[in-house]
Design a protein around this motif. Structure first.
Motif, mmCIF file in Angstrom:
data_model
loop_
_atom_site.group_PDB
_atom_site.id
_atom_site.type_symbol
_atom_site.label_atom_id
_atom_site.label_comp_id
_atom_site.label_asym_id
_atom_site.label_seq_id
_atom_site.Cartn_x
_atom_site.Cartn_y
_atom_site.Cartn_z
ATOM 1 N N ARG A 67 0.857 -1.194 0.000
ATOM 2 C CA ARG A 67 0.000 0.000 0.000
ATOM 3 C C ARG A 67 0.886 1.235 0.000
ATOM 4 O O ARG A 67 1.715 1.427 0.865
ATOM 5 C CB ARG A 67 -0.881 0.027 1.248
ATOM 6 C CG ARG A 67 -1.944 -1.029 1.309
ATOM 7 C CD ARG A 67 -3.065 -0.792 0.307
ATOM 8 N NE ARG A 67 -3.707 0.489 0.484
ATOM 9 C CZ ARG A 67 -4.912 0.671 0.984
ATOM 10 N NH1 ARG A 67 -5.625 -0.359 1.339
ATOM 11 N NH2 ARG A 67 -5.414 1.874 1.111
ATOM 12 N N GLN A 68 0.675 2.077 -1.002
ATOM 13 C CA GLN A 68 1.409 3.334 -1.098
ATOM 14 C C GLN A 68 0.360 4.437 -1.135
ATOM 15 O O GLN A 68 -0.223 4.716 -2.173
ATOM 16 C CB GLN A 68 2.281 3.348 -2.349
ATOM 17 C CG GLN A 68 3.157 4.557 -2.455
ATOM 18 C CD GLN A 68 4.011 4.504 -3.706
ATOM 19 O OE1 GLN A 68 3.686 3.811 -4.664
ATOM 20 N NE2 GLN A 68 5.099 5.239 -3.694
ATOM 21 N N GLY A 69 0.131 5.052 0.026
ATOM 22 C CA GLY A 69 -0.947 6.026 0.116
ATOM 23 C C GLY A 69 -2.268 5.291 -0.030
ATOM 24 O O GLY A 69 -2.571 4.356 0.700
ATOM 25 N N ASP A 70 -3.075 5.683 -1.011
ATOM 26 C CA ASP A 70 -4.344 5.004 -1.277
ATOM 27 C C ASP A 70 -4.216 3.947 -2.371
ATOM 28 O O ASP A 70 -5.152 3.205 -2.625
ATOM 29 C CB ASP A 70 -5.399 6.036 -1.697
ATOM 30 C CG ASP A 70 -5.792 6.942 -0.534
ATOM 31 O OD1 ASP A 70 -5.624 6.508 0.622
ATOM 32 O OD2 ASP A 70 -6.255 8.066 -0.785
ATOM 33 N N ALA A 71 -3.064 3.896 -3.013
ATOM 34 C CA ALA A 71 -2.859 2.953 -4.112
ATOM 35 C C ALA A 71 -2.453 1.583 -3.579
ATOM 36 O O ALA A 71 -1.695 1.470 -2.628
ATOM 37 C CB ALA A 71 -1.785 3.477 -5.055
ATOM 38 N N THR A 72 -2.979 0.554 -4.228
ATOM 39 C CA THR A 72 -2.644 -0.827 -3.889
ATOM 40 C C THR A 72 -1.902 -1.428 -5.071
ATOM 41 O O THR A 72 -2.402 -1.403 -6.188
ATOM 42 C CB THR A 72 -3.914 -1.640 -3.612
ATOM 43 O OG1 THR A 72 -4.648 -1.000 -2.576
ATOM 44 C CG2 THR A 72 -3.576 -3.048 -3.177
ATOM 45 N N GLU A 73 -0.709 -1.951 -4.797
ATOM 46 C CA GLU A 73 0.108 -2.550 -5.859
ATOM 47 C C GLU A 73 0.503 -3.964 -5.456
ATOM 48 O O GLU A 73 0.572 -4.292 -4.267
ATOM 49 C CB GLU A 73 1.373 -1.723 -6.100
ATOM 50 C CG GLU A 73 1.116 -0.304 -6.533
ATOM 51 C CD GLU A 73 0.518 -0.176 -7.925
ATOM 52 O OE1 GLU A 73 0.618 -1.140 -8.713
ATOM 53 O OE2 GLU A 73 -0.056 0.875 -8.217
ATOM 54 N N LEU A 74 0.783 -4.787 -6.436
ATOM 55 C CA LEU A 74 1.274 -6.142 -6.218
ATOM 56 C C LEU A 74 2.723 -6.216 -6.680
ATOM 57 O O LEU A 74 3.044 -5.798 -7.784
ATOM 58 C CB LEU A 74 0.436 -7.154 -7.009
ATOM 59 C CG LEU A 74 -1.058 -7.180 -6.701
ATOM 60 C CD1 LEU A 74 -1.768 -8.136 -7.643
ATOM 61 C CD2 LEU A 74 -1.301 -7.551 -5.271
ATOM 62 N N VAL A 75 3.589 -6.723 -5.793
ATOM 63 C CA VAL A 75 5.007 -6.850 -6.121
ATOM 64 C C VAL A 75 5.483 -8.247 -5.721
ATOM 65 O O VAL A 75 4.879 -8.895 -4.870
ATOM 66 C CB VAL A 75 5.865 -5.780 -5.405
ATOM 67 C CG1 VAL A 75 5.516 -4.390 -5.876
ATOM 68 C CG2 VAL A 75 5.726 -5.874 -3.903
ATOM 69 N N PRO A 76 6.566 -8.729 -6.324
ATOM 70 C CA PRO A 76 7.123 -10.027 -5.916
ATOM 71 C C PRO A 76 7.597 -9.996 -4.459
ATOM 72 O O PRO A 76 7.915 -8.941 -3.917
ATOM 73 C CB PRO A 76 8.299 -10.217 -6.870
ATOM 74 C CG PRO A 76 8.025 -9.335 -8.025
ATOM 75 C CD PRO A 76 7.253 -8.174 -7.484
#
Length: 178
Positions: free
Chosen positions: A127-136
């Motif tokens: 979670r970066q701020g309100d953004a949700t990302e998928l990482v290895p």
């Protein structure tokens, strides 16, 4: 090398009489100090030294604070760069994947393949701020070293049985009562 007194005389900031008087006062003070063995304490000099010391400490503290802020900014930039370089697509799926972030239950929509990777622990939610990302997972571990609050740790589902389990071939009967 020209003394300060001579420079002041040339600049016209002091006159010859004042320079001579200062020199006489200084030599008298030195004679008195030599005779009595007690040095007179120059209060203004002590106050000046104390003020300089306080000023140096304040500048040192301000520098340390500025350096700490610069380090924090650098860490944030590193994390942003890692996320941008290694983020994975969510697969454009319609399967809801629930996870807890803080005290809230959040939901993202992913494809079946991405859900399987999340469940297996190959992909991690960041979670970066309100953004949700998928990482290895490797990248998520590096991010967690810098800021653990950004990485969402998902409890993995039932793990596959161990390879050296001697009872792996035996099935548990459905009608077994304890």
């Amino acid at each position: 090398m020209v003394s300060l007194q001579e420079q002041l005389l040339k600049a016209g900031l002091i006159d010859q009489k004042k320079a001579k008087r200062v020199h006489q006062d200084k030599s008298k003070q030195n004679k008195i100090e030599r005779k009595t063995g007690v040095q007179s304490v120059d209060e203004t000099r002590a106050a000046t030294l104390q003020a300089q010391q306080k000023n140096r400490e304040r500048v040192r503290e301000l520098n340390a604070e500025r350096d700490a802020q610069a380090r924090k900014k650098a860490i944030v930039k590193q994390i942003e760069q890692m996320i941008q370089q290694s983020r994975q697509g969510k697969g454009g799926g319609d399967i809801a994947y629930n996870y807890t972030y803080g005290t809230k239950i959040e939901r993202i929509y992913v494809s079946a393949a991405v859900r399987a990777q999340l469940a297996a622990g190959q992909l991690v939610i960041v979670r970066q701020g309100d953004a949700t990302e998928l990482v290895p997972r490797v990248v998520a571990d590096k991010i967690a070293e810098r800021d653990p609050s950004m990485v969402v740790r998902v409890k993995q589902t039932a793990a596959a049985p161990a390879e050296d389990d001697p009872y792996a071939d035996y099935k548990v009967p459905d009608d077994l009562m304890w």
